[in-house]
Design a protein around this motif. Structure first.
Motif, PDB file in Angstrom:
ATOM      1  N   LEU A  61     -25.623 -32.695  23.131  1.00 20.00           N
ATOM      2  CA  LEU A  61     -26.206 -32.703  21.885  1.00 20.00           C
ATOM      3  C   LEU A  61     -25.678 -31.657  20.906  1.00 20.00           C
ATOM      4  O   LEU A  61     -26.001 -32.581  19.801  1.00 20.00           O
ATOM      5  N   HIS A  62     -24.840 -30.932  20.986  1.00 17.19           N
ATOM      6  CA  HIS A  62     -23.550 -30.118  19.826  1.00 17.19           C
ATOM      7  C   HIS A  62     -22.708 -31.116  19.065  1.00 17.19           C
ATOM      8  O   HIS A  62     -23.001 -31.746  18.065  1.00 17.19           O
ATOM      9  N   GLY A  63     -23.035 -31.448  20.497  1.00 16.35           N
ATOM     10  CA  GLY A  63     -21.586 -33.014  19.903  1.00 16.35           C
ATOM     11  C   GLY A  63     -22.302 -33.900  19.379  1.00 16.35           C
ATOM     12  O   GLY A  63     -21.313 -34.891  17.984  1.00 16.35           O
ATOM     13  N   TRP A  64     -23.655 -34.739  19.779  1.00 15.26           N
ATOM     14  CA  TRP A  64     -24.109 -35.525  18.804  1.00 15.26           C
ATOM     15  C   TRP A  64     -24.277 -34.928  17.278  1.00 15.26           C
ATOM     16  O   TRP A  64     -24.304 -35.834  16.747  1.00 15.26           O
ATOM     17  N   PHE A  69     -23.689 -36.008  12.044  1.00  7.36           N
ATOM     18  CA  PHE A  69     -23.435 -35.289  10.695  1.00  7.36           C
ATOM     19  C   PHE A  69     -21.936 -35.783   9.876  1.00  7.36           C
ATOM     20  O   PHE A  69     -22.478 -36.162   8.213  1.00  7.36           O
ATOM     21  N   GLU A  70     -20.540 -36.056  10.471  1.00 10.88           N
ATOM     22  CA  GLU A  70     -20.072 -36.314   9.851  1.00 10.88           C
ATOM     23  C   GLU A  70     -19.676 -37.861   9.537  1.00 10.88           C
ATOM     24  O   GLU A  70     -19.684 -37.755   7.984  1.00 10.88           O
ATOM     25  N   ALA A  71     -20.690 -39.014  10.352  1.00  7.44           N
ATOM     26  CA  ALA A  71     -20.663 -39.707   9.588  1.00  7.44           C
ATOM     27  C   ALA A  71     -21.915 -39.454   8.404  1.00  7.44           C
ATOM     28  O   ALA A  71     -21.983 -40.097   7.279  1.00  7.44           O
ATOM     29  N   LEU A  75     -20.688 -40.502   4.306  1.00  7.45           N
ATOM     30  CA  LEU A  75     -21.600 -41.663   3.615  1.00  7.45           C
ATOM     31  C   LEU A  75     -21.960 -40.780   2.116  1.00  7.45           C
ATOM     32  O   LEU A  75     -21.810 -41.257   1.264  1.00  7.45           O
ATOM     33  N   MET A  76     -22.232 -39.101   2.383  1.00  6.33           N
ATOM     34  CA  MET A  76     -22.065 -38.830   0.687  1.00  6.33           C
ATOM     35  C   MET A  76     -21.064 -38.581   0.157  1.00  6.33           C
ATOM     36  O   MET A  76     -21.305 -39.049  -0.659  1.00  6.33           O
ATOM     37  N   ARG A  77     -19.369 -38.239   0.899  1.00  4.86           N
ATOM     38  CA  ARG A  77     -18.788 -38.784  -0.180  1.00  4.86           C
ATOM     39  C   ARG A  77     -18.098 -39.527  -0.458  1.00  4.86           C
ATOM     40  O   ARG A  77     -16.698 -39.383  -1.826  1.00  4.86           O
ATOM     41  N   THR A  78     -18.262 -40.735  -0.294  1.00  3.67           N
ATOM     42  CA  THR A  78     -17.900 -41.990  -0.798  1.00  3.67           C
ATOM     43  C   THR A  78     -19.248 -42.439  -1.852  1.00  3.67           C
ATOM     44  O   THR A  78     -18.360 -43.046  -2.751  1.00  3.67           O
ATOM     45  N   ILE A  88     -24.691 -31.221   2.947  1.00  8.90           N
ATOM     46  CA  ILE A  88     -23.238 -30.640   3.794  1.00  8.90           C
ATOM     47  C   ILE A  88     -23.031 -29.403   4.504  1.00  8.90           C
ATOM     48  O   ILE A  88     -22.820 -29.084   5.957  1.00  8.90           O
ATOM     49  N   ALA A  89     -23.572 -28.243   3.877  1.00 12.18           N
ATOM     50  CA  ALA A  89     -23.776 -26.567   4.086  1.00 12.18           C
ATOM     51  C   ALA A  89     -24.879 -26.434   4.978  1.00 12.18           C
ATOM     52  O   ALA A  89     -24.959 -25.989   6.359  1.00 12.18           O
ATOM     53  N   ALA A  90     -26.137 -27.430   4.516  1.00 15.34           N
ATOM     54  CA  ALA A  90     -26.640 -27.541   6.072  1.00 15.34           C
ATOM     55  C   ALA A  90     -26.614 -28.115   7.912  1.00 15.34           C
ATOM     56  O   ALA A  90     -27.183 -27.370   8.431  1.00 15.34           O
ATOM     57  N   HIS A  91     -25.714 -29.213   7.229  1.00 14.37           N
ATOM     58  CA  HIS A  91     -25.302 -29.674   8.640  1.00 14.37           C
ATOM     59  C   HIS A  91     -24.512 -28.524   9.201  1.00 14.37           C
ATOM     60  O   HIS A  91     -24.656 -27.781  10.185  1.00 14.37           O
ATOM     61  N   GLN A  92     -23.567 -27.506   8.612  1.00 15.25           N
ATOM     62  CA  GLN A  92     -22.199 -26.397   9.141  1.00 15.25           C
ATOM     63  C   GLN A  92     -23.341 -25.188   9.473  1.00 15.25           C
ATOM     64  O   GLN A  92     -22.687 -24.581  11.176  1.00 15.25           O
TER      65      GLN A  92
END
Length: 141
Positions: A61-64, A69-71, A75-78, A88-92
């Motif tokens: 689940l952590h890997g999922w 989150f990386e996807a 998306l947000m960066r681009t 991103i901080a909330a994801h981390q």
């Protein structure tokens, strides 16, 4: 767009009461997949499953979450989303926080609260993912 509402059923699992939530098919499909995985994990915890199996599922689940989150982060960066840093901080914070730093003892799980993860996910979708989707849908129309 609907608000994420999670509801217990008699099996102590959760389900979407309204779907889609963000209006972006890929995101909504991934969120539904996540909910299915959380329900599976909740079932294992409720049944008193072998802690090593639960720990393995939790690592998966952590890997999922990490891949999802990386996807989203990419998306947000681009797309130059102004709130990207907080999102991103909330994801981390989730990936590095106490929910995934749990150790499973030989006699059972210690300190893992699956319901807190359901709550986190619903709050995260409402607070971050819905505004992200609105931003993306507005920019691309």
């Amino acid at each position: 767009m609907a608000v994420v509402i999670l509801a217990h059923n008699k099996k102590l699992t959760f389900k979407w009461l309204r779907f889609p939530v963000t209006g972006i098919e890929g995101l909504d499909r991934q969120h539904q997949e996540l909910l299915d995985q959380l329900n599976d994990l909740k079932g294992l915890l409720t049944e008193g499953c072998d802690p090593t199996i639960v720990a393995e599922r939790l690592r998966g689940l952590h890997g999922w979450f990490d891949r999802h989150f990386e996807a989203e982060n990419q998306l947000m960066r681009t797309r130059d989303l102004s709130d990207a840093a907080a999102h991103i901080a909330a994801h981390q914070a989730l990936l590095e926080g106490p929910m995934f730093q749990t150790t499973f003892a030989a006699d059972g799980q210690e300190g893992f609260d699956i319901d807190a993860l359901f709550t986190w996910e619903a709050q995260h979708i409402n607070h971050f993912d819905r505004p992200l989707a609105e931003f993306l849908l507005t920019r691309e129309s």
